[in-house]
Design an enzyme around this catalytic site. Structure first.
Site, PDB file in Angstrom:
ATOM      1  N   ASP A 104       0.850  -1.197   0.000  1.00 44.45           N
ATOM      2  CA  ASP A 104       0.000   0.000   0.000  1.00 44.45           C
ATOM      3  C   ASP A 104       0.884   1.245   0.000  1.00 44.45           C
ATOM      4  OD1 ASP A 104      -2.326  -1.502   0.144  1.00 44.45           O
ATOM      5  OD2 ASP A 104      -2.677  -1.141   2.272  1.00 44.45           O
ATOM      6  N   ARG A 157      -1.612  -0.518  -8.440  1.00 44.52           N
ATOM      7  CA  ARG A 157      -3.004  -0.190  -8.084  1.00 44.52           C
ATOM      8  C   ARG A 157      -3.111   1.330  -8.133  1.00 44.52           C
ATOM      9  NH1 ARG A 157      -3.955  -1.011  -2.130  1.00 44.52           N
ATOM     10  NH2 ARG A 157      -4.479  -3.168  -2.572  1.00 44.52           N
ATOM     11  N   LYS A 174     -10.690  18.448  -6.261  1.00 41.67           N
ATOM     12  CA  LYS A 174     -11.145  17.101  -6.644  1.00 41.67           C
ATOM     13  C   LYS A 174     -11.184  16.940  -8.171  1.00 41.67           C
ATOM     14  CE  LYS A 174     -15.354  14.228  -6.488  1.00 41.67           C
ATOM     15  NZ  LYS A 174     -14.765  12.916  -6.714  1.00 41.67           N
ATOM     16  N   ARG A 261     -12.389   6.360   9.341  1.00 38.50           N
ATOM     17  CA  ARG A 261     -12.038   6.979   8.052  1.00 38.50           C
ATOM     18  C   ARG A 261     -13.117   6.717   7.002  1.00 38.50           C
ATOM     19  NH1 ARG A 261      -6.575   5.592   8.947  1.00 38.50           N
ATOM     20  NH2 ARG A 261      -6.698   3.800   7.548  1.00 38.50           N
ATOM     21  N   ARG A 262     -13.650   5.482   6.999  1.00 34.48           N
ATOM     22  CA  ARG A 262     -14.693   5.155   6.022  1.00 34.48           C
ATOM     23  C   ARG A 262     -15.950   5.987   6.273  1.00 34.48           C
ATOM     24  NH1 ARG A 262     -10.707   2.931   4.671  1.00 34.48           N
ATOM     25  NH2 ARG A 262     -10.630   4.897   3.597  1.00 34.48           N
TER      26      ARG A 262
END
Ligand code: FDA
Length: 280
Positions: A104, A157, A174, A261-262
């Site tokens: 990651d 990824r 964004k 966080r989600r």
């Protein structure tokens, strides 16, 4: 409430979740939650869980690989230790049925060291295609990083990026992150290497779908990746359309920060979970 996004506390829980995801026609990547560790022993213990996962995936013939954070493997304590630990994990992945370790990507203070370590490990004999990295579309540097990684045949990824970064390093708007995501997605899908397009954003998915059709790219030559419990409707739709989907399944005692966080990513999740709780 966290069960929606986190598979459970222990290895058995995540293996069960992976089997269920597989039964729905999707692959999995397993993440033992936890970031910075404080001692070398903690790092070794964290790695031990991944060794057990690699064995269990092979024993149970699951369609799953693992996702690892370098800080959990001791990066902030001793980078040499981290290098040894991750090298052993990749080695194990190779011997455990040619599996795969995804490293990651964390905050920008770790970008260079993460790229260096993955490139070094990937270049070792026998490791080609067995270790991959994550690239964040919000970073200005990502286009150049991708060019170098592709030359070396490294699997990527692509995600938008989850850390708070300053405007001299990352696009603050964004719309710019999204535009860069689409641009990088096109580079990846034309590279002939198997990559992961990790997003729940319908606009990014639509752009990918359109590009794949327009260019006649084989839908089996890449996969979409999404988080466990997030946009399950979209996951199922993509499977029905014939795309590969891999679900990132986190588990472990350190579930709380991940869960928060989600929720923060989408405040409507709080309401959604609260409603489900009342219904139960
Ligand atoms: P975005 O945040 O723009 O959201 C678009 C839409 O997706 C939302 O409007 C909503 O509909 C839906 N959505 C997004 N999050 C949701 C949620 N929690 N609940 C419900 N709906 C939601 N980052 C990183 O820095 N390093 C890494 O290694 C990884 N690894 C990684 C693996 C995988 C498989 C995924 C899917 C993501 C990551 N990420 C990551 C996280 C990534 O960078 C990003 O923060 C999140 O995926 C959110 O970005 P989206 O692309 O989903 O779009």
């Amino acid at each position: 409430m966290s069960a929606r996004f986190v598979a459970g506390m222990n290895i058995e829980d995540v293996l069960r979740a992976a089997a269920s995801v597989n039964a729905q026609g999707m692959a999995a990547t397993l993440d033992s939650l936890g970031e910075n560790v404080h001692t070398p022993d903690e790092a070794r213990n964290a790695a031990d869980i991944y060794h057990r996962l690699l064995d269990a995936i092979q024993q149970r013939s699951l369609n799953a690989n693992v996702s690892v954070k370098l800080t959990q493997m001791g990066l902030d304590l001793d980078p040499d230790l981290t290098s040894d630990i991750v090298s052993a994990l990749v080695q194990h992945a190779v011997t455990a049925g040619n599996n795969f370790v995804r490293v990651d990507m964390e905050g920008t203070n770790h970008t260079d060291v993460t790229l260096d370590l993955v490139r070094t490990l990937h270049a070792r004999e026998g490791n080609r295609g067995r270790v991959g990295i994550v690239i964040q579309a919000y970073l200005y540097r990502s286009e150049a990083d991708i060019a170098r990684l592709l030359e070396e045949g490294i699997r990527i990824r692509l995600c938008k990026g989850a850390y708070k970064e300053p405007p001299n390093l990352a696009f603050p708007a964004k719309a710019d992150v999204d535009a860069n995501f689409v641009k990088l997605m096109k580079t990846l899908l034309k590279s002939g290497i198997f990559h992961g397009i990790a997003t729940h954003d319908e606009a990014m998915i639509a752009a990918t779908r359109q590009f794949v059709r327009g260019e006649g790219i084989d839908p089996g030559s890449f996969e979409f990746q999404m988080l466990y419990g997030v946009r399950r409707d979209l996951q199922r739709t993509l499977v029905k359309e014939g795309f590969g989907v891999r679900v990132y399944i986190p588990f472990g005692a350190e579930w709380y920060p991940y869960f928060m966080r989600r929720l923060a990513e989408r405040p409507a999740n709080v309401l959604f979970l609260a409603r489900n709780l009342v219904r139960r």
